[in-house]
Design a protein around this motif. Structure first.
Motif, PDB file in Angstrom:
ATOM      1  N   UNK A  37      -7.572  -3.326   2.740  1.00 31.55           N
ATOM      2  CA  UNK A  37      -8.695  -2.514   2.266  1.00 31.55           C
ATOM      3  C   UNK A  37      -9.976  -2.822   3.019  1.00 31.55           C
ATOM      4  N   UNK A  38     -10.062  -3.995   3.643  1.00 29.40           N
ATOM      5  CA  UNK A  38     -11.262  -4.368   4.394  1.00 29.40           C
ATOM      6  C   UNK A  38     -11.202  -3.928   5.850  1.00 29.40           C
ATOM      7  N   UNK A  39     -10.060  -3.433   6.296  1.00 29.66           N
ATOM      8  CA  UNK A  39      -9.926  -3.013   7.687  1.00 29.66           C
ATOM      9  C   UNK A  39     -10.620  -1.674   7.909  1.00 29.66           C
ATOM     10  N   UNK A  40     -11.146  -1.446   9.106  1.00 27.38           N
ATOM     11  CA  UNK A  40     -11.722  -0.127   9.401  1.00 27.38           C
ATOM     12  C   UNK A  40     -10.637   0.935   9.465  1.00 27.38           C
ATOM     13  N   UNK A  41     -11.045   2.176   9.305  1.00 24.55           N
ATOM     14  CA  UNK A  41     -10.098   3.280   9.275  1.00 24.55           C
ATOM     15  C   UNK A  41      -9.285   3.364  10.568  1.00 24.55           C
ATOM     16  N   UNK A  42      -9.917   3.062  11.696  1.00 27.05           N
ATOM     17  CA  UNK A  42      -9.194   3.125  12.972  1.00 27.05           C
ATOM     18  C   UNK A  42      -8.011   2.159  12.986  1.00 27.05           C
ATOM     19  N   UNK A  43      -8.189   0.962  12.394  1.00 28.47           N
ATOM     20  CA  UNK A  43      -7.098  -0.010  12.341  1.00 28.47           C
ATOM     21  C   UNK A  43      -6.019   0.428  11.363  1.00 28.47           C
ATOM     22  N   UNK A  44      -6.423   1.026  10.247  1.00 28.92           N
ATOM     23  CA  UNK A  44      -5.435   1.496   9.259  1.00 28.92           C
ATOM     24  C   UNK A  44      -4.540   2.583   9.859  1.00 28.92           C
ATOM     25  N   UNK A  45      -5.118   3.445  10.679  1.00 34.27           N
ATOM     26  CA  UNK A  45      -4.319   4.514  11.283  1.00 34.27           C
ATOM     27  C   UNK A  45      -3.255   3.939  12.205  1.00 34.27           C
ATOM     28  N   UNK A  46      -3.571   2.846  12.883  1.00 32.64           N
ATOM     29  CA  UNK A  46      -2.594   2.235  13.795  1.00 32.64           C
ATOM     30  C   UNK A  46      -1.428   1.612  13.035  1.00 32.64           C
ATOM     31  N   UNK A  47      -1.627   1.285  11.750  1.00 35.00           N
ATOM     32  CA  UNK A  47      -0.580   0.628  10.978  1.00 35.00           C
ATOM     33  C   UNK A  47       0.428   1.613  10.397  1.00 35.00           C
ATOM     34  N   UNK A  48       0.135   2.904  10.442  1.00 38.32           N
ATOM     35  CA  UNK A  48       1.056   3.920   9.909  1.00 38.32           C
ATOM     36  C   UNK A  48       1.463   3.603   8.470  1.00 38.32           C
ATOM     37  N   UNK A  49       0.482   3.466   7.609  1.00 40.17           N
ATOM     38  CA  UNK A  49       0.735   3.140   6.207  1.00 40.17           C
ATOM     39  C   UNK A  49       1.381   4.312   5.479  1.00 40.17           C
ATOM     40  N   UNK A  50       2.132   4.024   4.411  1.00 42.91           N
ATOM     41  CA  UNK A  50       2.620   5.115   3.559  1.00 42.91           C
ATOM     42  C   UNK A  50       1.433   5.923   3.043  1.00 42.91           C
ATOM     43  N   UNK A  51       1.581   7.236   2.913  1.00 47.14           N
ATOM     44  CA  UNK A  51       0.436   8.083   2.534  1.00 47.14           C
ATOM     45  C   UNK A  51      -0.244   7.653   1.238  1.00 47.14           C
ATOM     46  N   UNK A  52       0.542   7.310   0.198  1.00 47.20           N
ATOM     47  CA  UNK A  52      -0.072   6.928  -1.078  1.00 47.20           C
ATOM     48  C   UNK A  52      -0.900   5.649  -0.941  1.00 47.20           C
ATOM     49  N   UNK A  53      -0.390   4.697  -0.174  1.00 47.30           N
ATOM     50  CA  UNK A  53      -1.111   3.446   0.026  1.00 47.30           C
ATOM     51  C   UNK A  53      -2.385   3.686   0.836  1.00 47.30           C
ATOM     52  N   UNK A  54      -2.278   4.495   1.867  1.00 49.68           N
ATOM     53  CA  UNK A  54      -3.440   4.799   2.704  1.00 49.68           C
ATOM     54  C   UNK A  54      -4.528   5.479   1.870  1.00 49.68           C
ATOM     55  N   UNK A  55      -4.128   6.441   1.032  1.00 47.20           N
ATOM     56  CA  UNK A  55      -5.099   7.144   0.202  1.00 47.20           C
ATOM     57  C   UNK A  55      -5.725   6.206  -0.824  1.00 47.20           C
ATOM     58  N   UNK A  56      -4.907   5.302  -1.383  1.00 43.65           N
ATOM     59  CA  UNK A  56      -5.435   4.350  -2.362  1.00 43.65           C
ATOM     60  C   UNK A  56      -6.491   3.454  -1.724  1.00 43.65           C
ATOM     61  N   UNK A  57      -6.276   3.069  -0.474  1.00 46.79           N
ATOM     62  CA  UNK A  57      -7.264   2.238   0.225  1.00 46.79           C
ATOM     63  C   UNK A  57      -8.537   3.033   0.499  1.00 46.79           C
ATOM     64  N   UNK A  58      -8.376   4.309   0.865  1.00 41.84           N
ATOM     65  CA  UNK A  58      -9.547   5.163   1.059  1.00 41.84           C
ATOM     66  C   UNK A  58     -10.350   5.274  -0.231  1.00 41.84           C
TER      67      UNK A  58
END
Length: 218
Positions: A37-58
């Motif tokens: 959750x502390x990572x910048x969005x650019x780093x999160x995109x590189x991790x290819x997170x599951x959509x629900x997890x990515x949205x929860x972090x957003x």
């Protein structure tokens, strides 16, 4: 004939994890979710997170109240239990290790620059060893001139153009990049300070450079 060695079968613990182990695993996943959750969005995109997890972090990043963020972090931890966390943990560890290395390098470069700006050249020859031998005699006066110009900018309250140029030059040397001996403010001997001051005045006034010799205004 030699007797065949007896192969002992590896015992596999088939018991379900204890309640305390489940609690430790859950806490570890929540900590990992907090790091994500502390990572910048650019780093999160590189991790290819599951959509629900990515949205929860957003959603977590958009919250401002402490209690709301705490509950959202628990939700992220719950989603982490549905995710293959090992690759994410390794990726976060690699990022943190890289950031620590970058921080150490930054502090070393800043220490070099601060010393040069203070007139301390005790590390200058070590710095020059990072450059090809044929460039050292040209880089030595360039580094000294940038340090002198930076001190003059500090004394007159001007933008730190030369200090930034000096840091950039030191960083390129540290990284082993090709450095042009004539870049970042190197000027002919005898007139370099006057010309550099002229550049600074022109930049501060945001005006086109006049033709001929620049006059220095104080």
């Amino acid at each position: 004939m030699r007797p065949k060695a007896k192969v002992e079968e590896e015992e596999i613990d088939t018991r379900p994890p204890s309640r305390s182990q489940k609690k430790r695993d859950s806490s570890a996943l929540q900590v990992l979710g907090g790091k994500l959750a502390e990572l910048p969005e650019s780093a999160l995109k590189r991790l290819s997170l599951p959509p629900r997890l990515h949205q929860a972090i957003k959603d977590y990043k958009a919250l401002t109240k402490h209690e709301a963020k705490r509950r959202q972090l628990q939700f992220i931890g719950a989603l982490m239990r549905e995710t293959d966390a090992d690759p994410l943990a390794r990726a976060v560890d690699d990022m943190e290790a890289g950031n620590r290395g970058q921080a150490r390098e930054f502090h070393e470069l800043e220490a070099w620059r601060a010393a040069l700006l203070a007139g301390d050249e005790s590390h200058l020859e070590d710095i020059l060893l990072l450059a090809p031998e044929e460039d050292r005699n040209t880089l030595r006066p360039q580094i000294r001139q940038l340090a002198r110009n930076a001190r003059a900018e500090q004394e007159k309250g001007k933008p730190p153009r030369s200090a930034r140029s000096l840091f950039r030059l030191l960083r390129e040397l540290k990284m082993g990049l090709a450095v042009s001996p004539t870049q970042d403010g190197a000027q002919p001997q005898g007139e370099e300070a006057q010309v550099e001051e002229g550049h600074a005045e022109a930049d501060d006034a945001d005006a086109p450079a006049p033709t001929g010799r620049r006059s220095v205004r104080f």
